[in-house]
Enzyme design. Structure first.
Site, PDB file in Angstrom:
ATOM      1  N   PRO A 128     -76.891  -9.446 -11.102  1.00  0.00           N
ATOM      2  CA  PRO A 128     -75.910 -10.483 -10.750  1.00  0.00           C
ATOM      3  C   PRO A 128     -75.660 -11.472 -11.893  1.00  0.00           C
ATOM      4  CG  PRO A 128     -77.426 -10.129  -8.929  1.00  0.00           C
ATOM      5  CD  PRO A 128     -77.925  -9.290 -10.057  1.00  0.00           C
ATOM      6  N   ALA A 130     -76.611 -10.847 -15.255  1.00  0.00           N
ATOM      7  CA  ALA A 130     -76.742 -10.218 -16.582  1.00  0.00           C
ATOM      8  C   ALA A 130     -75.964  -8.909 -16.612  1.00  0.00           C
ATOM      9  CB  ALA A 130     -78.216  -9.962 -16.906  1.00  0.00           C
ATOM     10  N   ARG A 269     -35.564  10.925 -10.917  1.00  0.00           N
ATOM     11  CA  ARG A 269     -35.031   9.631 -10.443  1.00  0.00           C
ATOM     12  C   ARG A 269     -33.759   9.297 -11.240  1.00  0.00           C
ATOM     13  NH1 ARG A 269     -34.838   6.165  -6.177  1.00  0.00           N
ATOM     14  NH2 ARG A 269     -34.352   4.058  -6.926  1.00  0.00           N
ATOM     15  N   GLU A 364     -69.701  -0.092 -18.628  1.00  0.00           N
ATOM     16  CA  GLU A 364     -70.306   0.506 -19.834  1.00  0.00           C
ATOM     17  C   GLU A 364     -69.917  -0.243 -21.113  1.00  0.00           C
ATOM     18  OE1 GLU A 364     -71.307   4.415 -20.080  1.00  0.00           O
ATOM     19  OE2 GLU A 364     -70.865   4.930 -18.007  1.00  0.00           O
ATOM     20  N   GLY A 365     -69.863  -1.563 -20.987  1.00  0.00           N
ATOM     21  CA  GLY A 365     -69.480  -2.416 -22.115  1.00  0.00           C
ATOM     22  C   GLY A 365     -68.005  -2.735 -22.026  1.00  0.00           C
TER      23      GLY A 365
HETATM   24  C1  LIG Z   1     -66.607   0.001 -10.981  1.00  0.00           C
HETATM   25  C2  LIG Z   1     -67.819  -0.446 -11.725  1.00  0.00           C
HETATM   26  C3  LIG Z   1     -68.904   0.422 -11.842  1.00  0.00           C
HETATM   27  C4  LIG Z   1     -70.054   0.011 -12.501  1.00  0.00           C
HETATM   28  N1  LIG Z   1     -71.139   0.860 -12.567  1.00  0.00           N
HETATM   29  C5  LIG Z   1     -72.289   0.436 -13.133  1.00  0.00           C
HETATM   30  C6  LIG Z   1     -73.463   1.269 -13.114  1.00  0.00           C
HETATM   31  O1  LIG Z   1     -73.432   2.397 -12.618  1.00  0.00           O
HETATM   32  N2  LIG Z   1     -74.621   0.774 -13.642  1.00  0.00           N
HETATM   33  C7  LIG Z   1     -74.691  -0.470 -14.198  1.00  0.00           C
HETATM   34  O2  LIG Z   1     -75.756  -0.843 -14.653  1.00  0.00           O
HETATM   35  N3  LIG Z   1     -73.593  -1.277 -14.243  1.00  0.00           N
HETATM   36  C8  LIG Z   1     -72.398  -0.862 -13.715  1.00  0.00           C
HETATM   37  N4  LIG Z   1     -71.296  -1.670 -13.727  1.00  0.00           N
HETATM   38  C9  LIG Z   1     -71.409  -3.012 -14.278  1.00  0.00           C
HETATM   39  C10 LIG Z   1     -70.726  -3.170 -15.630  1.00  0.00           C
HETATM   40  O3  LIG Z   1     -71.378  -2.415 -16.610  1.00  0.00           O
HETATM   41  C11 LIG Z   1     -70.669  -4.657 -15.955  1.00  0.00           C
HETATM   42  O4  LIG Z   1     -69.789  -5.242 -15.012  1.00  0.00           O
HETATM   43  C12 LIG Z   1     -70.196  -4.921 -17.385  1.00  0.00           C
HETATM   44  O5  LIG Z   1     -71.177  -4.568 -18.312  1.00  0.00           O
HETATM   45  C13 LIG Z   1     -69.788  -6.380 -17.616  1.00  0.00           C
HETATM   46  O6  LIG Z   1     -70.766  -7.244 -17.160  1.00  0.00           O
HETATM   47  P1  LIG Z   1     -70.374  -8.476 -16.186  1.00  0.00           P
HETATM   48  O7  LIG Z   1     -69.546  -7.934 -15.093  1.00  0.00           O
HETATM   49  O8  LIG Z   1     -71.624  -9.178 -15.844  1.00  0.00           O
HETATM   50  O9  LIG Z   1     -69.455  -9.395 -17.068  1.00  0.00           O
HETATM   51  P2  LIG Z   1     -69.946 -10.544 -18.078  1.00  0.00           P
HETATM   52  O10 LIG Z   1     -70.960 -10.004 -18.992  1.00  0.00           O
HETATM   53  O11 LIG Z   1     -70.274 -11.760 -17.290  1.00  0.00           O
HETATM   54  O12 LIG Z   1     -68.617 -10.803 -18.891  1.00  0.00           O
HETATM   55  C14 LIG Z   1     -67.544 -11.606 -18.370  1.00  0.00           C
HETATM   56  C15 LIG Z   1     -66.463 -11.697 -19.451  1.00  0.00           C
HETATM   57  O13 LIG Z   1     -67.023 -12.313 -20.635  1.00  0.00           O
HETATM   58  C16 LIG Z   1     -66.817 -11.449 -21.747  1.00  0.00           C
HETATM   59  N5  LIG Z   1     -67.975 -11.506 -22.654  1.00  0.00           N
HETATM   60  C17 LIG Z   1     -69.287 -11.470 -22.345  1.00  0.00           C
HETATM   61  N6  LIG Z   1     -70.031 -11.530 -23.452  1.00  0.00           N
HETATM   62  C18 LIG Z   1     -69.169 -11.585 -24.502  1.00  0.00           C
HETATM   63  C19 LIG Z   1     -69.327 -11.644 -25.925  1.00  0.00           C
HETATM   64  N7  LIG Z   1     -70.542 -11.657 -26.525  1.00  0.00           N
HETATM   65  N8  LIG Z   1     -68.207 -11.702 -26.676  1.00  0.00           N
HETATM   66  C20 LIG Z   1     -66.958 -11.669 -26.113  1.00  0.00           C
HETATM   67  N9  LIG Z   1     -66.764 -11.621 -24.781  1.00  0.00           N
HETATM   68  C21 LIG Z   1     -67.847 -11.566 -23.990  1.00  0.00           C
HETATM   69  C22 LIG Z   1     -66.709 -10.048 -21.154  1.00  0.00           C
HETATM   70  O14 LIG Z   1     -66.050  -9.154 -22.015  1.00  0.00           O
HETATM   71  C23 LIG Z   1     -65.939 -10.325 -19.880  1.00  0.00           C
HETATM   72  O15 LIG Z   1     -64.566 -10.408 -20.172  1.00  0.00           O
HETATM   73  C24 LIG Z   1     -70.111  -1.278 -13.080  1.00  0.00           C
HETATM   74  C25 LIG Z   1     -69.000  -2.134 -12.997  1.00  0.00           C
HETATM   75  C26 LIG Z   1     -67.863  -1.723 -12.339  1.00  0.00           C
HETATM   76  C27 LIG Z   1     -66.693  -2.652 -12.255  1.00  0.00           C
END
Ligand SMILES: Cc1cc2nc3c(=O)[nH]c(=O)nc-3n(C[C@H](O)[C@H](O)[C@H](O)COP(=O)(O)OP(=O)(O)OC[C@H]3O[C@@H](n4cnc5c(N)ncnc54)[C@H](O)[C@@H]3O)c2cc1C
Length: 404
Positions: A128, A130, A269, A364-365
C-alpha cells in the site's frame, strides 16, 4: 544480423493465436462485462504448452526461448490483456525467477506444476505504501527456528485471489540498508495466517483478478526462501527484467488489435459521402499505429534476443517496456477516436483496449520509472553489476544432453 524466426517460434506463435481464437476471443466481451475470470483458463494454457514456453524440458517446459515467449504474449494480448498478464506474473515474474535463483530442490518441487498450469503463480512485491520505491517495503519476515514469520500486506497483485503459489518479498533485516535487508519467499495458498482478497472498481483488466495478500503471523518454512537472506531486492529487479519483456511484447499485440479494428472501421464507416479512411487526419492515426507496432516489435524482439544470449539487458528491456506501453495506450486512444461515439461504447472492443492499456504504463515500473532508468544509464549514474545467479542463456544448460 538475422531477422527471421525459427520454425519452433513460428509454430508456437500459431499455437497461441489458435488458442486465443478458440478459448478467448469468442467470450472476452462478455467475460469483461461480467468481470468473469474463467478459472480453468491457466490450466488450458498449460496443457497447450503456453505456460512452459520458456522453461527447460527437464521441468516439463517446452524449452523454447525468450523470442517465443514474446510471440506468445503478443498473440494472447491481442485477444485480452488480462490473460497476457498470466504469462507476465506466472511465467516471467515467478517461474523464470525460480529458474534463476531457485535451488535444484525448489525447481523440481515447483516448476513442473507451473510449466503445465496445474498451479497458478503470482508475484507479490507492491505494498500500500511502496510501489515504485520497492526498497520502501514494510512487510516483515522474522526468522524463528526452521521458519520465517511473515506480517504485512501486499496490494495490486495480479491474480492474488486466484493463484496457488506466490513469490513474496519481505524485510528480514530491519537494521540493514534499505536495499539489503529484503528477502524473497515462496508462499503457498493454505499457509495459516495468509489470506487474499480482490480489489473492486478497477479501471481495466476486468476479466482478470487483481487483489491483496495479507500476512498475519504466516509461517513459511526456511526451505521456501528463494536465494540468500538479503538478496530479495536483486531478485525482484531480475524478475522485472523478465516481466517487462512480456509486458512490452503484449503491448505489440494490443497495438495490432487497435490497428486491425481501426482499419476495418475506417473502411466501412462513411462521412461526407466517403469512407472515413480516405480522410488524411484519420490516416495519420492509422499510420501512427503502424509505426507504433513495428518499432515496438523490433525493440522488444531485440531485447528478447539479448536475453537468449544470456545477456542481462535491463536497459533494453526497460526501453522496450516504456516504448511499447506508451505507444499502446496512444494507439488505443486513437482507435477510440477513429470509432467516434461507437468507440465510446462497449459494442466495439476499442474502449476495452484503452482501459487495459492504461494499466501497462503503471505496472512493472511506471513510465516515469523507465524514463529515469534510461537517463541514469546515459548519465553514468547506473551500471549493471554481476549477480550471484544470472538467468541461464538459451538453450538452457538444464536441457543439455536432452536435444534442447
Ligand atoms: C493492473 C495492475 C496489476 C498489477 N500487478 C502487480 C503484481 O502482480 N505484483 C506487484 O507486485 N505489483 C503489481 N502492480 C502494482 C504496480 O507494479 C505498481 O502500481 C507500480 O509499480 C507503481 O507503484 P504505485 O502504484 O505505488 O505508484 P507510486 O510509486 O506511488 O507512484 C505514483 C506516481 O509517482 C511517480 N513516481 C514515483 N517515483 C518516481 C520517481 N523516482 N521519479 C519520477 N516519478 C516517480 C510514478 O511514476 C507515478 O506516476 C499492479 C498494478 C496494476 C495497476
Amino acid at each position: 544480423m538475422d531477422f527471421s524466426f525459427t520454425e519452433e517460434q513460428l509454430a508456437v506463435k500459431r499455437l497461441a493465436r489458435e488458442f486465443a481464437d478458440r478459448e478467448i476471443r469468442p467470450y472476452i466481451a462478455r467475460w469483461d462485462r461480467e468481470r468473469h475470470f474463467p478459472q480453468d483458463l491457466p490450466r488450458k494454457m498449460g496443457e497447450q504448452g503456453l505456460l512452459g514456453v520458456c522453461l527447460p524440458r527437464r521441468y516439463e517446459g517446452s524449452g523454447l526461448d525468450y523470442v517465443a515467449l514474446a510471440l506468445v504474449c503478443e498473440e494472447i494480448e491481442k485477444a485480452e490483456t488480462a490473460y497476457r498478464e498470466i504469462l507476465s506474473v506466472h511465467v516471467a515474474l515467478h517461474a523464470l525467477t525460480l529458474l534463476q535463483w531457485g535451488s535444484e530442490e525448489q525447481k523440481r518441487r515447483f516448476l513442473p506444476d507451473l510449466a503445465t498450469g496445474r498451479r497458478l503463480a503470482a508475484f507479490g512485491l507492491t505494498e500500500p505504501d511502496a510501489g515504485s520505491d520497492v526498497a520502501g517495503l514494510r512487510t516483515t519476515a522474522r526468522r524463528d527456528g526452521g521458519s520465517y514469520v511473515l506480517n504485512g500486506q501486499k496490494t495490486w497483485i495480479s491474480y492474488a485471489d486466484r493463484a496457488d503459489v506466490f513469490l513474496v518479498f519481505a524485510r528480514t533485516d530491519p537494521e540493514a540498508p534499505r536495499h539489503e535487508g529484503i528477502s524473497a519467499f515462496i508462499v503457498e495458498r493454505g499457509t495459516p495466517g495468509f489470506t487474499t482478497s480482490t480489489i473492486e472498481g478497477k479501471l481495466g483488466v476486468w476479466a482478470g483478478n487483481t487483489g491483496s495478500l495479507h500476512f498475519a503471523d504466516a509461517r513459511v518454512p526456511v526451505e521456501n526462501r528463494l536465494g540468500e537472506e538479503g538478496e530479495g531486492f536483486k531478485i525482484a529487479m531480475s524478475a522485472l527484467d523478465n516481466g517487462r519483456l512480456t509486458v512490452a511484447a503484449g503491448s505489440v499485440g494490443l497495438i495490432e488489435a487497435c490497428l486491425e479494428a481501426s482499419v476495418a472501421y475506417a473502411r466501412t464507416r462513411r462521412a461526407f459521402g466517403r469512407p472515413i479512411g480516405e480522410f488524411q487526419l484519420v490516416q495519420r492515426m492509422i499510420a501512427k499505429m503502424v509505426r507504433a507496432r513495428d518499432t515496438s516489435r523490433w525493440v522488444t524482439y531485440y531485447a528478447a534476443w539479448l536475453k537468449n544470449q544470456g545477456r542481462r539487458a535491463t536497459r533494453e528491456v526497460a526501453l522496450a517496456k516504456w516504448h511499447a506501453t506508451t505507444l499502446a495506450f496512444e494507439s488505443a486512444v486513437d482507435a477510440v477516436q477513429i470509432h467516434g461515439a461507437y468507440g465510446f461504447s462497449s459494442d466495439f472492443p476499442v474502449e476495452r483496449y484503452m482501459r487495459n492499456a492504461k494499466g501497462a504504463v503503471i505496472y512493472e515500473g511506471t513510465t516515469e520509472v523507465q524514463e529515469v532508468l534510461q537517463a541514469e544509464y546515459a548519465l553514468g549514474l547506473r551500471e549493471d553489476r554481476p549477480l550471484r545467479r544470472e538467468l541461464p542463456a538459451w538453450p538452457f544448460a538444464e536441457d543439455a544432453g536432452q536435444g534442447g
